[in-house]
Design an enzyme around this catalytic site. Sequence first.
Site, PDB file in Angstrom:
ATOM      1  N   GLY A   7      46.945  47.158  25.969  1.00  0.00           N
ATOM      2  CA  GLY A   7      46.166  47.719  27.069  1.00  0.00           C
ATOM      3  C   GLY A   7      44.667  47.515  26.944  1.00  0.00           C
ATOM      4  CB  SER A   8      42.446  45.173  25.139  1.00  0.00           C
ATOM      5  OG  SER A   8      42.888  43.909  25.554  1.00  0.00           O
ATOM      6  CG  ASN A   9      43.085  42.482  29.977  1.00  0.00           C
ATOM      7  OD1 ASN A   9      42.086  41.941  30.440  1.00  0.00           O
ATOM      8  ND2 ASN A   9      43.850  41.911  29.058  1.00  0.00           N
ATOM      9  CG  MET A  85      55.273  41.706  27.207  1.00  0.00           C
ATOM     10  SD  MET A  85      54.320  40.166  27.400  1.00  0.00           S
ATOM     11  CE  MET A  85      55.349  39.045  26.468  1.00  0.00           C
ATOM     12  NE  ARG A  86      61.470  45.054  31.197  1.00  0.00           N
ATOM     13  CZ  ARG A  86      62.632  44.543  30.837  1.00  0.00           C
ATOM     14  NH1 ARG A  86      63.205  43.622  31.570  1.00  0.00           N
ATOM     15  NH2 ARG A  86      63.247  44.963  29.769  1.00  0.00           N
ATOM     16  CG  HIS A 104      49.295  32.946  31.740  1.00  0.00           C
ATOM     17  ND1 HIS A 104      50.434  33.426  31.118  1.00  0.00           N
ATOM     18  CD2 HIS A 104      49.167  31.651  31.348  1.00  0.00           C
ATOM     19  CE1 HIS A 104      50.968  32.445  30.401  1.00  0.00           C
ATOM     20  NE2 HIS A 104      50.227  31.364  30.519  1.00  0.00           N
ATOM     21  CB  THR A 136      54.213  33.507  43.940  1.00  0.00           C
ATOM     22  OG1 THR A 136      54.111  32.559  42.881  1.00  0.00           O
ATOM     23  CG2 THR A 136      52.929  33.515  44.748  1.00  0.00           C
ATOM     24  CD  GLN A 166      43.486  39.959  23.911  1.00  0.00           C
ATOM     25  OE1 GLN A 166      43.075  40.784  23.093  1.00  0.00           O
ATOM     26  NE2 GLN A 166      44.723  39.959  24.374  1.00  0.00           N
ATOM     27  CD  GLU A 169      43.050  37.905  28.708  1.00  0.00           C
ATOM     28  OE1 GLU A 169      43.289  38.969  28.111  1.00  0.00           O
ATOM     29  OE2 GLU A 169      43.926  37.055  28.984  1.00  0.00           O
TER      30      GLU A 169
HETATM   31  C1  GRF Z   1      46.344  39.572  27.694  1.00  0.00           C
HETATM   32  O1  GRF Z   1      45.707  38.768  26.772  1.00  0.00           O
HETATM   33  C2  GRF Z   1      46.866  38.798  28.860  1.00  0.00           C
HETATM   34  O2  GRF Z   1      46.298  37.544  28.997  1.00  0.00           O
HETATM   35  C3  GRF Z   1      48.330  38.627  28.573  1.00  0.00           C
HETATM   36  O3  GRF Z   1      48.702  39.716  27.809  1.00  0.00           O
HETATM   37  C4  GRF Z   1      47.585  40.213  27.107  1.00  0.00           C
HETATM   38  C5  GRF Z   1      47.595  41.690  27.256  1.00  0.00           C
HETATM   39  O4  GRF Z   1      46.648  42.265  26.409  1.00  0.00           O
HETATM   40  N1  GRF Z   1      49.074  38.484  29.785  1.00  0.00           N
HETATM   41  P1  GRF Z   1      46.251  43.785  26.565  1.00  0.00           P
HETATM   42  O5  GRF Z   1      47.547  44.583  26.516  1.00  0.00           O
HETATM   43  O6  GRF Z   1      45.549  43.946  27.867  1.00  0.00           O
HETATM   44  O7  GRF Z   1      45.393  44.064  25.371  1.00  0.00           O
END
Ligand code: GRF
Length: 212
Positions: A7-9, A85-86, A104, A136, A166, A169
């Site tokens: 969940g860093s994003n 992851m689904r 991604h 999509t 990241q 990201e």
């Molecule tokens: C991210 O690096 C994203 O690109 C990928 O999964 C990772 C999730 O990281 N789809 P986090 O859980 O947001 O740290």
Amino acid sequence: MLLSGSGSNLQALIDASRQPASPWQITAVISDNPTAYGLTRAHAADVPAIVVAKQPNQSRDDYDRALAREVQEIDPDLVVLAGFMRIIAGPMIDTFAGRILNIHPALLPKYKGLNTYERCLAAGDPMHGTTVHFVTLALDDGPPVIQGEVAVRENDNIDSLKARVQALEHQIYPMAVRWFAEDRLIMREGQAWLDSMPLVEPVTVDAGSLST
Ligand code: GRF
């Protein structure tokens, strides 16, 4: 927001949403993984969070429908995936077409699927990065919106490269969400549009261009 892991994003998006005058907020977090650290982050930030885990006796179709129902209950303007992851299937796409973003860790269309860092390093690519794209039915193949590019260093390993990707990201995902919230970003005719212009190529940023 849908996630399965760290969940860093999510954290970056929570932080961005709490900036003054943010035009958007995170309504809820859903994890399919009950032990995802992203749930801890959500709780710490007082963001409602639930687990929608696939039950051992549940078919994939049943799970996909259950997930779509849960998200419909929340009724968000935008569904944000980060490390979920689904594979997103028909029931979600039917309801939220053009309103689902994913991030991604690759410069799509290169390296769809898993293990992108390993594959990039094994190929000796000079560049790696990350892509925010509309979702999509085709895996990692929806219209790209914005890419963050990172130069691969000679002594890079998966962890060092991932750390730089990241960090990007965490900057580009809030930008894309903000564009969507401001009605500047839409998906139409199978393409992403920003400020009424089709994004033939995604917007491209690198660490240098963001820090200036
Ligand atoms: C991210 O690096 C994203 O690109 C990928 O999964 C990772 C999730 O990281 N789809 P986090 O859980 O947001 O740290």
